[in-house]
Scaffold this motif. Structure first.
Motif: not given
Length: 90
Positions: A63-78
């Motif tokens: 899940a974290i790898r996917l979030l790293g690929d997707l990026g974005g402010p919401e992702v970074v904050g979480r």
């Protein structure tokens, strides 16, 4: 499975999101998150954010790898609030 995803149409993405977010098998949840990295869909962010709290380490990592690929402010904050610190390379 991942090879099939690379060749599959984007129609497979909703099923992968469903599997990632709720399949009882942690190995399948992790594989679904890994496969979703191919599509870079914003719809994958909510289940990936929830996946960060999964009981299985493989699911959390995928899940974290996917979030790293997707990026974005919401992702970074979480990620930051979950204790995943990082620095920006220059």
């Amino acid at each position: 499975m991942i090879r099939a995803v690379l060749l599959a149409p984007r129609d497979l993405a909703p099923e992968l999101i469903r599997l990632a977010g709720g399949d009882p098998d942690p190995a399948l949840r992790a594989l679904a998150f890994e496969a979703l990295r191919v599509f870079t869909l914003p719809e994958a962010v909510p289940p990936a954010l929830e996946g960060m709290g999964d009981a299985d380490e493989r699911v959390r990592a995928a899940a974290i790898r996917l979030l790293g690929d997707l990026g974005g402010p919401e992702v970074v904050g979480r990620l930051r609030s979950a204790g995943y610190g990082f620095t920006v390379a220059r």
